[in-house]
Scaffold this motif. Sequence first.
Motif, mmCIF file in Angstrom:
data_model
loop_
_atom_site.group_PDB
_atom_site.id
_atom_site.type_symbol
_atom_site.label_atom_id
_atom_site.label_comp_id
_atom_site.label_asym_id
_atom_site.label_seq_id
_atom_site.Cartn_x
_atom_site.Cartn_y
_atom_site.Cartn_z
ATOM 1 N N GLN A 71 0.869 -1.178 0.000
ATOM 2 C CA GLN A 71 0.000 0.000 0.000
ATOM 3 C C GLN A 71 0.908 1.231 0.000
ATOM 4 O OE1 GLN A 71 -3.547 -0.391 0.309
ATOM 5 N NE2 GLN A 71 -3.522 1.741 -0.327
ATOM 6 N N PRO A 72 1.068 1.913 -1.160
ATOM 7 C CA PRO A 72 1.957 3.087 -1.191
ATOM 8 C C PRO A 72 1.352 4.262 -0.430
ATOM 9 C CG PRO A 72 0.895 2.771 -3.315
ATOM 10 C CD PRO A 72 0.476 1.628 -2.449
ATOM 11 N N PHE A 73 2.223 5.113 0.109
ATOM 12 C CA PHE A 73 1.755 6.309 0.807
ATOM 13 C C PHE A 73 1.182 7.314 -0.191
ATOM 14 C CE2 PHE A 73 5.293 5.143 3.956
ATOM 15 C CZ PHE A 73 4.455 4.317 4.673
ATOM 16 N N GLU A 74 1.667 7.251 -1.441
ATOM 17 C CA GLU A 74 1.161 8.111 -2.513
ATOM 18 C C GLU A 74 0.784 7.214 -3.690
ATOM 19 O OE1 GLU A 74 3.926 11.214 -3.578
ATOM 20 O OE2 GLU A 74 4.620 11.363 -1.501
ATOM 21 N N LYS A 75 -0.432 7.369 -4.205
ATOM 22 C CA LYS A 75 -0.897 6.496 -5.302
ATOM 23 C C LYS A 75 -0.040 6.632 -6.554
ATOM 24 C CE LYS A 75 -5.516 5.503 -4.017
ATOM 25 N NZ LYS A 75 -6.763 6.083 -3.751
ATOM 26 N N ALA A 76 0.589 7.778 -6.752
ATOM 27 C CA ALA A 76 1.424 8.007 -7.931
ATOM 28 C C ALA A 76 2.629 7.060 -7.958
ATOM 29 C CB ALA A 76 1.897 9.461 -7.968
ATOM 30 N N LEU A 77 2.944 6.456 -6.836
ATOM 31 C CA LEU A 77 4.110 5.572 -6.749
ATOM 32 C C LEU A 77 3.850 4.145 -7.235
ATOM 33 C CD1 LEU A 77 5.683 6.527 -3.317
ATOM 34 C CD2 LEU A 77 6.702 6.786 -5.562
ATOM 35 N N ILE A 78 2.609 3.804 -7.529
ATOM 36 C CA ILE A 78 2.289 2.419 -7.879
ATOM 37 C C ILE A 78 3.146 1.908 -9.040
ATOM 38 C CG2 ILE A 78 0.490 0.921 -8.841
ATOM 39 C CD1 ILE A 78 -1.476 2.200 -6.955
ATOM 40 N N LYS A 79 3.255 2.685 -10.114
ATOM 41 C CA LYS A 79 4.071 2.248 -11.264
ATOM 42 C C LYS A 79 5.539 2.087 -10.876
ATOM 43 C CE LYS A 79 1.108 1.976 -14.640
ATOM 44 N NZ LYS A 79 0.615 0.637 -14.865
ATOM 45 N N GLU A 80 6.054 3.020 -10.063
ATOM 46 C CA GLU A 80 7.453 2.945 -9.629
ATOM 47 C C GLU A 80 7.691 1.705 -8.748
ATOM 48 O OE1 GLU A 80 10.186 4.565 -10.474
ATOM 49 O OE2 GLU A 80 9.016 5.771 -11.878
ATOM 50 N N ILE A 81 6.718 1.393 -7.909
ATOM 51 C CA ILE A 81 6.834 0.203 -7.047
ATOM 52 C C ILE A 81 6.865 -1.056 -7.905
ATOM 53 C CG2 ILE A 81 5.616 -1.207 -5.334
ATOM 54 C CD1 ILE A 81 4.755 1.450 -4.001
ATOM 55 N N GLU A 82 5.971 -1.127 -8.887
ATOM 56 C CA GLU A 82 5.978 -2.295 -9.784
ATOM 57 C C GLU A 82 7.323 -2.407 -10.504
ATOM 58 O OE1 GLU A 82 2.386 -1.395 -12.098
ATOM 59 O OE2 GLU A 82 1.566 -3.282 -11.372
ATOM 60 N N ARG A 83 7.833 -1.280 -10.995
ATOM 61 C CA ARG A 83 9.122 -1.273 -11.702
ATOM 62 C C ARG A 83 10.241 -1.719 -10.750
ATOM 63 N NH1 ARG A 83 9.486 3.946 -13.536
ATOM 64 N NH2 ARG A 83 8.111 3.419 -15.248
ATOM 65 N N GLY A 84 10.218 -1.223 -9.520
ATOM 66 C CA GLY A 84 11.245 -1.586 -8.537
ATOM 67 C C GLY A 84 11.240 -3.076 -8.238
ATOM 68 N N ILE A 85 10.046 -3.665 -8.134
ATOM 69 C CA ILE A 85 9.935 -5.105 -7.857
ATOM 70 C C ILE A 85 10.477 -5.910 -9.041
ATOM 71 C CG2 ILE A 85 8.296 -7.000 -7.496
ATOM 72 C CD1 ILE A 85 6.590 -4.896 -5.910
ATOM 73 N N MET A 86 10.137 -5.477 -10.241
ATOM 74 C CA MET A 86 10.642 -6.169 -11.436
ATOM 75 C C MET A 86 12.169 -6.046 -11.526
ATOM 76 S SD MET A 86 8.038 -7.572 -12.683
ATOM 77 C CE MET A 86 8.114 -8.014 -14.386
ATOM 78 N N ASN A 87 12.707 -4.849 -11.235
ATOM 79 C CA ASN A 87 14.150 -4.614 -11.312
ATOM 80 C C ASN A 87 14.921 -5.386 -10.236
ATOM 81 O OD1 ASN A 87 13.779 -2.937 -13.496
ATOM 82 N ND2 ASN A 87 13.929 -1.043 -12.312
ATOM 83 N N ALA A 88 14.258 -5.670 -9.109
ATOM 84 C CA ALA A 88 14.929 -6.414 -8.029
ATOM 85 C C ALA A 88 15.150 -7.873 -8.417
ATOM 86 C CB ALA A 88 14.115 -6.328 -6.744
#
Length: 184
Positions: A71-88
């Motif tokens: 659950q991101p603190f800011e909804k705008a981060l959802i795409k960045e979170i998905e990208r970060g998980i894929m990059n990890a």
Amino acid sequence: MNEEIEFIKDSAKESMQEAIKHLKKQLVNIRAGKANPSMLSSVMVEYYGTMTPLNQVSNVNTPDARTLTIQPFEKALIKEIERGIMNANLGFNPMNNGDSVIINVPPLTEERRIQLAKQAKAEAEEAKIGVRNDRRTAMNEIKKADLPEDVQKDTEEDIQKLTDAYIEEIDKIYAAKEKEIMTV
């Protein structure tokens, strides 16, 4: 003289405890099929131009044994979170529902369980090497110190007993992790 001996023993014990602590930290990253928020501890997210750990920009929860929700603190981060998980490169496929990111943790295959058990064994061996290096350092310090021969022998025996105890603890930690990994 006694202070010097105690200092050598204490520093060896402290170093060996650090090896155990490091082992436990490394084993947490080896997943055993159950969803755990610490599985995402290595994920970094771009947040206002800075790479930030995932747990600093969101809440990570486990609603059940096979699911992680972020659950991101800011909804705008959802795409960045998905990208970060894929990059990890953790082997997860994140999905989002507009409010949060959901990860289904796939069950482990027998082959993958064996692979993870080998990885855990390698981490345990690294910890044992660290403990043995700490023993060698302590033994060298004992030899450098100008001690009577009987005191030197006793101190070396104490260091060896300490080493054996820590090696045994590493074996127990590994055995528990291996059991956890291999349990279906």
